[in-house]
Design a protein around this motif. Structure first.
Motif, mmCIF file in Angstrom:
data_model
loop_
_atom_site.group_PDB
_atom_site.id
_atom_site.type_symbol
_atom_site.label_atom_id
_atom_site.label_comp_id
_atom_site.label_asym_id
_atom_site.label_seq_id
_atom_site.Cartn_x
_atom_site.Cartn_y
_atom_site.Cartn_z
ATOM 1 N N LYS A 72 12.554 0.970 13.099
ATOM 2 C CA LYS A 72 11.167 0.864 13.729
ATOM 3 C C LYS A 72 10.708 2.279 13.905
ATOM 4 N N LYS A 73 11.368 3.099 14.466
ATOM 5 C CA LYS A 73 10.980 4.452 14.640
ATOM 6 C C LYS A 73 10.844 5.246 13.011
ATOM 7 N N LEU A 74 11.906 4.884 12.546
ATOM 8 C CA LEU A 74 11.286 5.506 10.912
ATOM 9 C C LEU A 74 10.169 4.918 10.360
ATOM 10 N N ARG A 75 9.905 3.411 10.457
ATOM 11 C CA ARG A 75 8.813 3.158 9.837
ATOM 12 C C ARG A 75 7.441 3.583 10.478
ATOM 13 N N ALA A 76 7.637 3.572 11.635
ATOM 14 C CA ALA A 76 6.259 4.325 12.615
ATOM 15 C C ALA A 76 6.253 5.972 11.893
ATOM 16 N N ALA A 77 7.246 6.855 11.965
ATOM 17 C CA ALA A 77 7.197 8.040 11.388
ATOM 18 C C ALA A 77 6.780 8.157 9.874
ATOM 19 N N ILE A 78 7.185 7.139 9.264
ATOM 20 C CA ILE A 78 6.736 7.284 7.617
ATOM 21 C C ILE A 78 5.201 6.895 7.550
ATOM 22 N N ALA A 79 4.818 5.951 8.322
ATOM 23 C CA ALA A 79 3.402 5.489 8.421
ATOM 24 C C ALA A 79 2.455 6.798 8.847
ATOM 25 N N LYS A 80 2.790 7.389 10.020
ATOM 26 C CA LYS A 80 2.146 8.562 10.308
ATOM 27 C C LYS A 80 2.145 9.607 9.374
ATOM 28 N N ALA A 81 3.152 9.918 8.806
ATOM 29 C CA ALA A 81 3.213 11.068 7.789
ATOM 30 C C ALA A 81 2.261 10.963 6.552
ATOM 31 N N LEU A 82 2.234 9.594 6.309
ATOM 32 C CA LEU A 82 1.463 9.051 4.916
ATOM 33 C C LEU A 82 0.030 9.297 5.405
ATOM 34 N N GLU A 83 -0.422 8.645 6.461
ATOM 35 C CA GLU A 83 -1.965 8.831 7.208
ATOM 36 C C GLU A 83 -2.219 10.530 7.279
ATOM 37 N N GLN A 84 -1.287 11.307 7.712
ATOM 38 C CA GLN A 84 -1.572 12.464 7.917
ATOM 39 C C GLN A 84 -1.677 13.451 6.424
ATOM 40 N N HIS A 85 -1.243 12.860 5.387
ATOM 41 C CA HIS A 85 -1.114 13.714 4.256
ATOM 42 C C HIS A 85 -2.032 13.027 3.235
ATOM 43 N N LEU A 86 -2.709 11.854 3.453
ATOM 44 C CA LEU A 86 -3.581 11.285 2.495
ATOM 45 C C LEU A 86 -4.408 12.203 1.731
ATOM 46 N N GLY A 87 -4.292 12.205 0.581
ATOM 47 C CA GLY A 87 -5.139 13.002 -0.570
ATOM 48 C C GLY A 87 -4.176 14.396 -0.797
ATOM 49 N N LEU A 88 -2.959 14.454 -0.179
ATOM 50 C CA LEU A 88 -2.225 15.872 -0.370
ATOM 51 C C LEU A 88 -0.786 15.138 -0.768
ATOM 52 N N TYR A 89 0.310 15.956 -1.191
ATOM 53 C CA TYR A 89 1.410 15.562 -1.373
ATOM 54 C C TYR A 89 2.043 14.927 -0.257
ATOM 55 N N MET A 90 2.463 13.538 -0.568
ATOM 56 C CA MET A 90 2.902 12.748 0.866
ATOM 57 C C MET A 90 4.551 12.631 0.614
ATOM 58 N N ILE A 91 5.254 12.721 -0.455
ATOM 59 C CA ILE A 91 6.654 12.301 -0.570
ATOM 60 C C ILE A 91 7.438 13.475 0.416
ATOM 61 N N VAL A 92 7.279 14.790 0.227
ATOM 62 C CA VAL A 92 7.997 15.862 0.738
ATOM 63 C C VAL A 92 7.817 15.733 2.193
ATOM 64 N N PRO A 93 6.786 15.570 2.832
ATOM 65 C CA PRO A 93 6.748 15.312 4.431
ATOM 66 C C PRO A 93 7.407 14.191 4.610
ATOM 67 N N VAL A 94 7.326 12.947 4.119
ATOM 68 C CA VAL A 94 8.128 11.848 4.587
ATOM 69 C C VAL A 94 9.415 12.137 4.592
ATOM 70 N N VAL A 95 9.758 12.630 3.296
ATOM 71 C CA VAL A 95 11.400 13.001 3.167
ATOM 72 C C VAL A 95 11.961 13.748 4.493
ATOM 73 N N THR A 96 10.876 14.824 4.697
ATOM 74 C CA THR A 96 11.425 15.696 5.852
ATOM 75 C C THR A 96 11.318 15.365 7.184
ATOM 76 N N ARG A 97 10.210 14.346 7.309
ATOM 77 C CA ARG A 97 10.200 13.665 8.669
ATOM 78 C C ARG A 97 11.359 12.725 8.996
#
Length: 136
Positions: free
Chosen positions: A99-124
């Protein structure tokens, strides 16, 4: 719509599609340059990547450590649209951690919409796995 306008519209769409393909290729190169493990599953029509992650103490078949793989499926208009991110082949991942992972992934995607998203998600996700190991 006149023929001229239609031709112009098609040229803009082709240009946008080429830009998006270039952005996707650059993100794959970024993973490579950062030394992050990944596997390209498909490049066309949609970019699909598999990224394995684990804590430093993970050994397959043992109760120590945590491991999982993220599969990113990027729409044609990525990064202007969110990719689908699947958690697969999870090892020692609790329901609470998932659940924590899914929430963190959703937040990272939302924060980086329009930018690179994969690296921030992987890092988080990697940071969350490391934090979970420290908390145990």
């Amino acid at each position: 719509m006149s023929d001229c306008e239609e031709t112009e519209r098609k040229a803009k769409l082709q240009s946008a599609a080429k830009l998006n393909r270039n952005l996707q290729s650059n993100e794959v190169l970024t993973l490579h340059y950062l030394g992050l493990p990944y596997m390209v599953l498909c490049r066309s029509p949609q970019l699909r990547l598999k990224v394995p992650l684990s804590t430093y103490n993970f050994q397959d078949g043992e109760a120590n450590g945590i491991a999982l793989q993220l599969i990113f499926t990027c729409p044609v208009n990525y990064p202007l649209q969110l990719p689908r991110v699947d958690l697969v082949e999870t090892r020692n991942v609790s329901v609470e951690l998932e659940k924590k992972l899914r929430a963190a992934i959703a937040k990272a995607l939302e924060q980086h919409l329009g930018l690179y998203m994969i690296v921030p998600v992987v890092t988080r996700v990697q940071m969350l796995l490391n934090d979970e190991l420290r908390d145990d």
